[in-house]
Write an enzyme that holds these catalytic residues in place. Sequence first.
Site, PDB file in Angstrom:
ATOM      1  N   CYS A 156      12.951   5.554  -0.055  1.00  0.00           N
ATOM      2  CA  CYS A 156      12.098   5.075  -1.133  1.00  0.00           C
ATOM      3  C   CYS A 156      10.726   5.752  -1.189  1.00  0.00           C
ATOM      4  CB  CYS A 156      11.963   3.562  -1.037  1.00  0.00           C
ATOM      5  SG  CYS A 156      11.173   2.806  -2.465  1.00  0.00           S
TER       6      CYS A 156
ATOM      7  N   LYS B 210      11.724   4.186   8.051  1.00  0.00           N
ATOM      8  CA  LYS B 210      10.832   4.576   6.953  1.00  0.00           C
ATOM      9  C   LYS B 210       9.412   4.750   7.476  1.00  0.00           C
ATOM     10  CE  LYS B 210       9.552   2.784   2.377  1.00  0.00           C
ATOM     11  NZ  LYS B 210       9.837   1.656   1.462  1.00  0.00           N
TER      12      LYS B 210
ATOM     13  N   GLU C  50      18.769   1.032  -0.590  1.00  0.00           N
ATOM     14  CA  GLU C  50      17.792   0.278   0.200  1.00  0.00           C
ATOM     15  C   GLU C  50      17.572  -1.131  -0.360  1.00  0.00           C
ATOM     16  OE1 GLU C  50      13.018   0.457   1.243  1.00  0.00           O
ATOM     17  OE2 GLU C  50      13.783   1.224  -0.657  1.00  0.00           O
TER      18      GLU C  50
END
Length: 174
Positions: free
Chosen positions: A153, A120, A49
């Site tokens: 993440c 995300k 990422e």
Amino acid sequence: FHESTRKAKIGMMQVKDTPGQSVEERQRHLLHLAECCLRDGADLVFMTEAFQYKEARQKTSLPELIRQYAEPYKAQCAELARRYNAYVVPWDYELDVDNKVYNTSYILDRSGREIGRYRKSHLTWSEVDRGLGRGTSYPVFELDFGKVGIMICYDNYFPETARLLGINGAELIL
């Protein structure tokens, strides 16, 4: 996977951060690492990422970076998928029709065709401050070796993300 006949070799990468690199140099580094994994027999390679825009986003707006770099990079990733007959899962920022920026990973199948995206869902404070959009779904993708979900993440800090992917049928979470 629980069935012994379903096996997949997953390639992951650790990037080398060299200050001062351009977006193109960083993309070439990612493509090189992905190709190393694929040459080593990976059925799927999952890319990191935010690496390609690390320094550039301080000088150029995210929408401009996306307009300039996202499609050519995706085409190069698709070519790797085709050449090695493997799944490639790049990361990039996505500019939606509402002109909102999303932190996104997408799956390219063995022929290089996009089969789905994950946005995300749990943003960091800095992403919220920069106005990024929040993903609201937890898609699972049917690959030839199993069902795969994605977390990016900060999503990893919230067990609900993995739980929802599991409820949706994920056997493997990238």
